[in-house]
Design a protein around this motif. Sequence first.
Motif, PDB file in Angstrom:
ATOM      1  N   UNK A   1       6.862  13.441  13.230  1.00 44.25           N
ATOM      2  CA  UNK A   1       7.612  14.568  12.648  1.00 44.25           C
ATOM      3  C   UNK A   1       7.401  14.711  11.140  1.00 44.25           C
ATOM      4  N   UNK A   2       7.317  13.576  10.427  1.00 43.38           N
ATOM      5  CA  UNK A   2       7.092  13.619   8.980  1.00 43.38           C
ATOM      6  C   UNK A   2       5.719  14.196   8.660  1.00 43.38           C
ATOM      7  N   UNK A   3       4.703  13.775   9.428  1.00 46.49           N
ATOM      8  CA  UNK A   3       3.347  14.273   9.209  1.00 46.49           C
ATOM      9  C   UNK A   3       3.261  15.771   9.489  1.00 46.49           C
ATOM     10  N   UNK A   4       3.912  16.210  10.554  1.00 51.74           N
ATOM     11  CA  UNK A   4       3.899  17.632  10.898  1.00 51.74           C
ATOM     12  C   UNK A   4       4.627  18.464   9.847  1.00 51.74           C
ATOM     13  N   UNK A   5       5.742  17.949   9.350  1.00 53.15           N
ATOM     14  CA  UNK A   5       6.497  18.690   8.334  1.00 53.15           C
ATOM     15  C   UNK A   5       5.667  18.857   7.067  1.00 53.15           C
ATOM     16  N   UNK A   6       4.977  17.808   6.657  1.00 58.94           N
ATOM     17  CA  UNK A   6       4.125  17.900   5.474  1.00 58.94           C
ATOM     18  C   UNK A   6       2.963  18.851   5.721  1.00 58.94           C
ATOM     19  N   UNK A   7       2.352  18.757   6.893  1.00 62.96           N
ATOM     20  CA  UNK A   7       1.234  19.656   7.232  1.00 62.96           C
ATOM     21  C   UNK A   7       1.687  21.112   7.207  1.00 62.96           C
ATOM     22  N   UNK A   8       2.912  21.357   7.671  1.00 63.74           N
ATOM     23  CA  UNK A   8       3.447  22.729   7.634  1.00 63.74           C
ATOM     24  C   UNK A   8       3.624  23.197   6.190  1.00 63.74           C
ATOM     25  N   UNK A   9       4.135  22.331   5.340  1.00 67.29           N
ATOM     26  CA  UNK A   9       4.282  22.695   3.926  1.00 67.29           C
ATOM     27  C   UNK A   9       2.930  23.004   3.301  1.00 67.29           C
TER      28      UNK A   9
ATOM     29  N   UNK B   1       0.847  -1.192   0.000  1.00 72.18           N
ATOM     30  CA  UNK B   1       0.000   0.000   0.000  1.00 72.18           C
ATOM     31  C   UNK B   1       0.888   1.250   0.000  1.00 72.18           C
ATOM     32  N   UNK B   2       0.521   2.226  -0.821  1.00 73.42           N
ATOM     33  CA  UNK B   2       1.302   3.466  -0.916  1.00 73.42           C
ATOM     34  C   UNK B   2       1.243   4.224   0.404  1.00 73.42           C
ATOM     35  N   UNK B   3       2.377   4.748   0.822  1.00 68.38           N
ATOM     36  CA  UNK B   3       2.461   5.496   2.077  1.00 68.38           C
ATOM     37  C   UNK B   3       1.489   6.673   2.052  1.00 68.38           C
ATOM     38  N   UNK B   4       0.735   6.851   3.114  1.00 64.98           N
ATOM     39  CA  UNK B   4      -0.299   7.879   3.148  1.00 64.98           C
ATOM     40  C   UNK B   4       0.298   9.283   3.047  1.00 64.98           C
ATOM     41  N   UNK B   5       1.500   9.482   3.567  1.00 65.69           N
ATOM     42  CA  UNK B   5       2.093  10.811   3.467  1.00 65.69           C
ATOM     43  C   UNK B   5       2.556  11.111   2.044  1.00 65.69           C
ATOM     44  N   UNK B   6       2.926  10.089   1.292  1.00 70.16           N
ATOM     45  CA  UNK B   6       3.238  10.305  -0.126  1.00 70.16           C
ATOM     46  C   UNK B   6       1.972  10.648  -0.902  1.00 70.16           C
ATOM     47  N   UNK B   7       0.885   9.967  -0.577  1.00 72.58           N
ATOM     48  CA  UNK B   7      -0.411  10.293  -1.197  1.00 72.58           C
ATOM     49  C   UNK B   7      -0.777  11.738  -0.870  1.00 72.58           C
ATOM     50  N   UNK B   8      -0.632  12.101   0.402  1.00 71.49           N
ATOM     51  CA  UNK B   8      -0.983  13.455   0.835  1.00 71.49           C
ATOM     52  C   UNK B   8      -0.097  14.498   0.174  1.00 71.49           C
ATOM     53  N   UNK B   9       1.176  14.171  -0.043  1.00 73.80           N
ATOM     54  CA  UNK B   9       2.082  15.127  -0.690  1.00 73.80           C
ATOM     55  C   UNK B   9       1.590  15.461  -2.099  1.00 73.80           C
ATOM     56  N   UNK B  10       1.156  14.456  -2.822  1.00 79.41           N
ATOM     57  CA  UNK B  10       0.658  14.694  -4.182  1.00 79.41           C
ATOM     58  C   UNK B  10      -0.717  15.362  -4.160  1.00 79.41           C
ATOM     59  N   UNK B  11      -1.607  14.803  -3.360  1.00 74.26           N
ATOM     60  CA  UNK B  11      -3.010  15.221  -3.403  1.00 74.26           C
ATOM     61  C   UNK B  11      -3.252  16.552  -2.711  1.00 74.26           C
ATOM     62  N   UNK B  12      -2.700  16.715  -1.513  1.00 76.61           N
ATOM     63  CA  UNK B  12      -2.989  17.900  -0.705  1.00 76.61           C
ATOM     64  C   UNK B  12      -2.000  19.017  -1.015  1.00 76.61           C
ATOM     65  N   UNK B  13      -0.719  18.717  -0.911  1.00 76.38           N
ATOM     66  CA  UNK B  13       0.284  19.748  -1.180  1.00 76.38           C
ATOM     67  C   UNK B  13       0.291  20.129  -2.659  1.00 76.38           C
ATOM     68  N   UNK B  14       0.247  19.133  -3.528  1.00 77.46           N
ATOM     69  CA  UNK B  14       0.344  19.406  -4.954  1.00 77.46           C
ATOM     70  C   UNK B  14      -0.922  19.959  -5.576  1.00 77.46           C
ATOM     71  N   UNK B  15      -2.085  19.420  -5.167  1.00 78.41           N
ATOM     72  CA  UNK B  15      -3.340  19.773  -5.822  1.00 78.41           C
ATOM     73  C   UNK B  15      -4.290  20.591  -4.945  1.00 78.41           C
ATOM     74  N   UNK B  16      -4.044  20.642  -3.638  1.00 79.98           N
ATOM     75  CA  UNK B  16      -4.934  21.389  -2.757  1.00 79.98           C
ATOM     76  C   UNK B  16      -6.214  20.659  -2.405  1.00 79.98           C
ATOM     77  N   UNK B  17      -6.268  19.347  -2.647  1.00 83.76           N
ATOM     78  CA  UNK B  17      -7.453  18.550  -2.301  1.00 83.76           C
ATOM     79  C   UNK B  17      -7.217  17.863  -0.966  1.00 83.76           C
ATOM     80  N   UNK B  18      -8.109  18.132   0.005  1.00 80.46           N
ATOM     81  CA  UNK B  18      -7.952  17.555   1.325  1.00 80.46           C
ATOM     82  C   UNK B  18      -8.126  16.047   1.339  1.00 80.46           C
ATOM     83  N   UNK B  19      -7.553  15.409   2.333  1.00 79.48           N
ATOM     84  CA  UNK B  19      -7.734  13.976   2.506  1.00 79.48           C
ATOM     85  C   UNK B  19      -9.180  13.658   2.831  1.00 79.48           C
ATOM     86  N   UNK B  20      -9.659  12.505   2.356  1.00 85.17           N
ATOM     87  CA  UNK B  20     -11.000  12.069   2.712  1.00 85.17           C
ATOM     88  C   UNK B  20     -10.967  11.350   4.061  1.00 85.17           C
TER      89      UNK B  20
END
Length: 331
Positions: free
Chosen positions: A36-44, A1-20
Amino acid sequence: MTDILEIARRQVLGEGRGLDREQTLRVLTLPDDRVPDALALAHDVRMRWCGPEVEVEGIVSLKTGGCPEDCHFCSQSGRFESPVRSAWLDIPALVRAARETAATGATEFCIVAAVRGPDERLMAQVRDGVKAINDAVEINIACSLGMLTQAQVDELAAMGVHRYNHNLETARSHFPNVVTTHTWEERHDTLRRVKAAGMEVCCGGIVGMGETVAQRAEFAAELAELDPDEVPLNFLAPRPGTPFADRPVVEGAEALKTIAAFRLALPRTILRYAGGREVTLGDLGTRDGMLGGVNAIIVGNYLTTLGRPAERDLELLTELRMPIKALSRTL
């Protein structure tokens, strides 16, 4: 299964679509060493879709205690044996509180009342208070007065109240375990009216009231569907005399995961630190949250609990190089 933070990086950071809902649950159940990884992505995500500014707010209780509702977390309920007693704030004291709030650099001042919904006495006090504050201070005025009729929504909008706070508190499925004297749907109806009237919607809740992690994900999804302008995120600070007095405080790692998950579910929303962060996170955790997606803060004390001194929060923002959002409104 693809790492959820990698999914979030593409979907949320890249496209601006929130997680379901299911994606948010995956963030909430990450192991602690991934926090720490989740917080860093959330900050970005926060920096990309909201920017570096932090909205600062102060709150004051116009009418304290004696509320007829049985919200199990609240020491202002007249149904519980808590130390809070009913009291009203007069207009000069309200204006003084607004001045003190504005002096911190805050742009938001929220007038709060412990009621099911406002009666005519309270509406008259709010009417006089809003006018007096607008005559004396340059600050945006928000209100939190419980459930509203359509006529009350229209009157508040006509007064110039630009934002209305009414928290859904928790997931719809968990709400009956938290409040029995009114329903989640009644709260939602008020929010729908406020949104339709053109006022900004402030709606959040409290983490740590016995909900499951899955229900936290459910709550994030319900908030995303509502699309509020602001989400205040509180952590339960158990109050003496209430049914939740003996509940454990949310652990720091769990609280930080919740902050990151809510940011990833709500990429463009003002996510505000509210009550309970001092107990749950302390100074270090407060810093972590500001670097993990939070972009608004309540300074000073809360309604019935002590907060961090405003100076400490403002010093932290300076240290983190996060500018305070400037006042922008039309009088």
